[in-house]
Write a protein that holds these residues in place. Structure first.
Motif, PDB file in Angstrom:
ATOM      1  N   TYR A   1       0.853  -1.189   0.000  1.00 27.84           N
ATOM      2  CA  TYR A   1       0.000   0.000   0.000  1.00 27.84           C
ATOM      3  C   TYR A   1       0.887   1.236   0.000  1.00 27.84           C
ATOM      4  N   LEU A   2       0.504   2.240  -0.789  1.00 26.10           N
ATOM      5  CA  LEU A   2       1.257   3.485  -0.895  1.00 26.10           C
ATOM      6  C   LEU A   2       0.480   4.619  -0.231  1.00 26.10           C
ATOM      7  N   LYS A   3       1.135   5.330   0.636  1.00 27.85           N
ATOM      8  CA  LYS A   3       0.496   6.392   1.409  1.00 27.85           C
ATOM      9  C   LYS A   3      -0.085   7.470   0.494  1.00 27.85           C
ATOM     10  N   HIS A   4      -1.310   7.889   0.800  1.00 26.81           N
ATOM     11  CA  HIS A   4      -2.009   8.886  -0.006  1.00 26.81           C
ATOM     12  C   HIS A   4      -1.691  10.322   0.434  1.00 26.81           C
ATOM     13  N   ALA A   5      -1.885  10.592   1.701  1.00 28.26           N
ATOM     14  CA  ALA A   5      -1.787  11.959   2.229  1.00 28.26           C
ATOM     15  C   ALA A   5      -0.405  12.183   2.834  1.00 28.26           C
ATOM     16  N   LEU A   6       0.301  13.183   2.355  1.00 31.49           N
ATOM     17  CA  LEU A   6       1.671  13.453   2.803  1.00 31.49           C
ATOM     18  C   LEU A   6       1.689  14.736   3.625  1.00 31.49           C
ATOM     19  N   PRO A   7       1.922  14.651   4.930  1.00 29.03           N
ATOM     20  CA  PRO A   7       1.932  15.865   5.762  1.00 29.03           C
ATOM     21  C   PRO A   7       3.129  16.741   5.424  1.00 29.03           C
ATOM     22  N   ASN A   8       2.890  18.034   5.428  1.00 27.79           N
ATOM     23  CA  ASN A   8       3.958  18.969   5.075  1.00 27.79           C
ATOM     24  C   ASN A   8       3.863  20.237   5.912  1.00 27.79           C
ATOM     25  N   ASP A   9       3.574  20.039   7.199  1.00 25.42           N
ATOM     26  CA  ASP A   9       3.493  21.169   8.110  1.00 25.42           C
ATOM     27  C   ASP A   9       4.092  20.751   9.446  1.00 25.42           C
ATOM     28  N   ALA A  10       4.156  21.697  10.375  1.00 29.84           N
ATOM     29  CA  ALA A  10       4.742  21.438  11.701  1.00 29.84           C
ATOM     30  C   ALA A  10       6.104  20.765  11.536  1.00 29.84           C
ATOM     31  N   VAL A  11       6.265  19.550  12.053  1.00 31.14           N
ATOM     32  CA  VAL A  11       7.576  18.883  11.976  1.00 31.14           C
ATOM     33  C   VAL A  11       7.699  17.995  10.740  1.00 31.14           C
ATOM     34  N   PHE A  12       6.673  17.966   9.890  1.00 32.62           N
ATOM     35  CA  PHE A  12       6.653  17.054   8.754  1.00 32.62           C
ATOM     36  C   PHE A  12       7.011  17.761   7.448  1.00 32.62           C
ATOM     37  N   ASP A  13       7.736  17.043   6.589  1.00 33.38           N
ATOM     38  CA  ASP A  13       8.009  17.561   5.241  1.00 33.38           C
ATOM     39  C   ASP A  13       8.069  16.405   4.240  1.00 33.38           C
ATOM     40  N   GLU A  14       7.043  15.541   4.264  1.00 33.19           N
ATOM     41  CA  GLU A  14       7.072  14.338   3.437  1.00 33.19           C
ATOM     42  C   GLU A  14       6.959  14.635   1.941  1.00 33.19           C
ATOM     43  N   LYS A  15       6.391  15.799   1.570  1.00 28.87           N
ATOM     44  CA  LYS A  15       6.323  16.134   0.143  1.00 28.87           C
ATOM     45  C   LYS A  15       7.705  16.389  -0.436  1.00 28.87           C
ATOM     46  N   ARG A  16       8.671  16.611   0.400  1.00 26.59           N
ATOM     47  CA  ARG A  16      10.062  16.758  -0.056  1.00 26.59           C
ATOM     48  C   ARG A  16      10.593  15.429  -0.598  1.00 26.59           C
ATOM     49  N   TYR A  17      10.025  14.322  -0.117  1.00 32.71           N
ATOM     50  CA  TYR A  17      10.607  13.009  -0.403  1.00 32.71           C
ATOM     51  C   TYR A  17       9.717  12.076  -1.219  1.00 32.71           C
ATOM     52  N   PHE A  18       8.400  12.147  -1.009  1.00 29.53           N
ATOM     53  CA  PHE A  18       7.530  11.084  -1.502  1.00 29.53           C
ATOM     54  C   PHE A  18       6.531  11.576  -2.535  1.00 29.53           C
ATOM     55  N   ALA A  19       6.157  10.661  -3.437  1.00 28.96           N
ATOM     56  CA  ALA A  19       4.989  10.832  -4.286  1.00 28.96           C
ATOM     57  C   ALA A  19       3.790  10.202  -3.577  1.00 28.96           C
ATOM     58  N   THR A  20       2.583  10.516  -4.051  1.00 29.45           N
ATOM     59  CA  THR A  20       1.373  10.038  -3.393  1.00 29.45           C
ATOM     60  C   THR A  20       0.808   8.814  -4.093  1.00 29.45           C
ATOM     61  N   GLY A  21       0.284   7.895  -3.298  1.00 28.48           N
ATOM     62  CA  GLY A  21      -0.495   6.792  -3.831  1.00 28.48           C
ATOM     63  C   GLY A  21      -1.948   7.208  -3.969  1.00 28.48           C
ATOM     64  N   ASP A  22      -2.740   6.396  -4.674  1.00 29.42           N
ATOM     65  CA  ASP A  22      -4.150   6.765  -4.857  1.00 29.42           C
ATOM     66  C   ASP A  22      -5.090   5.567  -4.856  1.00 29.42           C
ATOM     67  N   GLU A  23      -4.598   4.376  -4.510  1.00 27.41           N
ATOM     68  CA  GLU A  23      -5.430   3.184  -4.547  1.00 27.41           C
ATOM     69  C   GLU A  23      -5.666   2.625  -3.145  1.00 27.41           C
ATOM     70  N   ALA A  24      -6.857   2.087  -2.948  1.00 27.02           N
ATOM     71  CA  ALA A  24      -7.169   1.408  -1.696  1.00 27.02           C
ATOM     72  C   ALA A  24      -6.541   0.019  -1.701  1.00 27.02           C
ATOM     73  N   LEU A  25      -6.302  -0.510  -0.497  1.00 27.10           N
ATOM     74  CA  LEU A  25      -5.827  -1.883  -0.364  1.00 27.10           C
ATOM     75  C   LEU A  25      -6.647  -2.552   0.735  1.00 27.10           C
ATOM     76  N   VAL A  26      -7.354  -3.604   0.365  1.00 32.77           N
ATOM     77  CA  VAL A  26      -8.156  -4.367   1.306  1.00 32.77           C
ATOM     78  C   VAL A  26      -7.837  -5.846   1.109  1.00 32.77           C
ATOM     79  N   PHE A  27      -7.585  -6.558   2.210  1.00 38.45           N
ATOM     80  CA  PHE A  27      -7.335  -7.999   2.121  1.00 38.45           C
ATOM     81  C   PHE A  27      -8.174  -8.721   3.173  1.00 38.45           C
TER      82      PHE A  27
END
Length: 540
Positions: free
Chosen positions: A114-140
């Protein structure tokens, strides 16, 4: 046990950033312990295989390559635990893009990612600096129950939970790396009820625990049923493992711990922060400049609780202005707490400095220059001892002092780790009282006497600063809550005090940039979530 009962284990683990082999061993150990209790699913925290946050390690291709090798090896090592689904967090490189991912390992193979959809980029987070976003659900599906996966920010914002629900998820598994601040545990539950329980899903919130530089991850993992009722909660600031039965997707009641008072939350976060910073970085012991004042007393207590008395050394460095009660209180506390204690006078060094500078300063009156010389002598002594013995110096300055610059560059700010850097002075007193409620180790006079830097005759902090309840109130409103000066005055503070404190906060940014890293315990600390320019003409 019916066929529709699924045992889900939360592995609240303390990862070390970059220690792929060590983190993999930890995961194997948790899975082994969970397997012994017949677990079907084991959920580890966000980026559990590599630690969180890896920061600019995520810009290095070798980091992804080694992570992929470690993931495959981990899958092979886990195949001995038959038919256990293990959720492992890791960064993933795919088609020239990088993702924050969770892989599901089963019987020696990666069966889902599963690829993370929402990337926090405020407060102590800066994940948009590193990651692209996923857009698919994963259910098993496991034993007739359908489990969805979200990662951290996914359950805080965005539409990932709705996508999981639409894909048929009855239970949402949410690996997290949610850092601590005061009352964060209660806030998480409140938000998850709004975002997840309202969709009719149960939630397994598996949070990281441990100190990583200035960040503290407090654990406090939990499980909510579809009605938002708390069914399970793990420990605060401790590694933990808890297993809960889900019957047809409904979690059964497990252990629910009471929320700790604010002082306890903060104290144990500070203890964890000191322990992990010192041990993860391989320091054999710590040094503390002990003045007999409340800040250094609290720092000393935290260090001993974190590391043990045998790894803590207190150094008293009296000057001509050190009061007798400071000697007496220092000796009293170290006797109670059992640490090595030394007294090294700075009188000769101070006299030598004054003599050396006598011609240069001829005709000029004494001022903060001479005060700062004393602080810098002490800083030099501590850093010399640090060099000689390999011990790290823990600084003792609090947030109130850091805010207004009531501290000395290369003096009391000299050191490797600032334990109470984000603790306001008024909270320092509350934490001392809390620690004494557990065991009476801080002499009462240290807590009750007026605070003083003891750098000139009869000096008191309030000679230079407003009362700390006023200072802390203005600092919190302006710095933590981002209120304007007009709003703070409207709340009842004098315009003169507000102008003075906010001005001091602005002009002392250059000092704070040179301070050692320190533990974050509020939702906004001087550090990675405070990014004001040093050079600026703006005034609001």
């Amino acid at each position: 046990m019916t066929a529709n009962t699924v045992k889900v284990a939360i592995a609240q683990m303390n990862s070390i950033v970059g220690d792929l082999a060590g983190n993999a061993r930890q995961i194997c150990d948790y899975v082994s312990r969970a397997a012994a209790q017949s677990a079907d699913i084991v959920v580890t925290p966000e980026l559990s295989l590599v630690g969180y946050p890896p920061e600019d390690l995520l810009l290095r291709s070798a980091f992804y390559q080694q992570t992929q090798v470690a993931l495959q090896k981990l899958a092979q090592d886990l195949q001995q635990f038959h038919n256990i689904y293990v959720l492992v967090g890791h960064p993933l490189e795919r088609d020239a893009y990088h993702y924050n991912a969770i892989s599901v390992l089963l019987n020696g193979a990666v069966i889902h990612t599963y690829l993370k959809h929402a990337l926090p980029n405020d407060a102590v987070f800066d994940e948009k600096r590193y990651f692209a976003t996923g857009d698919e659900a994963l259910v098993f599906e496991v034993k007739g129950t359908r489990f969805g996966i979200n990662i951290c920010e996914d359950v805080w914002s965005g539409d990932a939970p709705q996508l999981a629900r639409a894909a048929g998820a009855q239970v949402l598994l949410a690996p997290n790396a949610s850092p601590f601040h005061v009352n964060k545990s209660e806030y998480r539950v409140e938000v998850m009820r709004k975002n997840i329980s309202s969709l009719g899903m149960s939630l397994v919130y598996a949070n990281l625990v441990g100190g990583q530089d200035e960040l503290i991850f407090d654990g406090n993992s939990f499980v909510l049923n579809q009605q938002g009722e708390l069914c399970s909660q793990l420990k605060h600031c401790e590694a933990d493992l808890q297993i809960l039965d889900f019957v047809n997707g409904v979690p059964q009641m497990g252990q629910v711990l009471e929320n700790l008072p604010v002082e306890a939350q903060i104290y144990y976060a500070l203890v964890l922060g000191v322990h992990d910073y010192v041990t993860k970085n391989g320091f054999p012991s710590v040094l503390i400049g002990f003045s007999g004042g409340v800040d250094s007393a609290l720092t000393l207590a935290i260090a001993v609780d974190a590391l043990g008395a045998d790894k803590v050394r207190a150094v008293m460095m009296p000057s001509p202005y050190t009061a007798d009660i400071s000697w007496l209180d220092s000796r009293d506390m170290v006797k109670r707490i059992g640490v090595r204690y030394d007294e090294i006078s700075i009188n000769e060094c101070f006299a030598a400095f004054n003599n050396t500078l006598s011609k240069e300063f001829a005709g000029l009156k004494e001022d903060t220059t001479e005060e700062n010389i004393q602080a810098r002598i002490r800083g030099t002594i501590l850093m010399a001892m640090s060099n000689k013995y390999g011990s790290i110096v823990l600084t003792t300055g609090n947030k109130s002092e850091m805010a207004v610059g009531y501290c000395t560059l290369y003096g009391d700010m000299a050191g490797g780790f600032a334990v109470i850097k984000d603790v306001a002075k008024t909270m320092v007193y509350r934490l001392c009282a809390y620690r004494n409620s557990i065991g009476d180790i801080i002499p009462e006079r240290i807590i009750t006497r007026p605070p003083s830097a003891e750098l000139r005759p009869d000096q008191k902090d309030q000679d230079s600063l407003p009362p700390y309840d006023i200072l802390d109130g203005i600092m919190q409103a302006y710095m933590e809550e981002n209120q304007s000066r007009a709003e703070i005055v409207a709340a009842g503070y004098s315009e003169a005090d507000v102008e003075r404190i906010t001005r001091l906060i602005k002009i002392n940014e250059y000092k704070r940039r040179q301070a050692p890293v320190g533990i974050r315990i509020t939702h906004r600390a001087f550090g990675r979530d405070w990014r004001y320019p040093i050079t600026s003409k703006f005034r609001d």
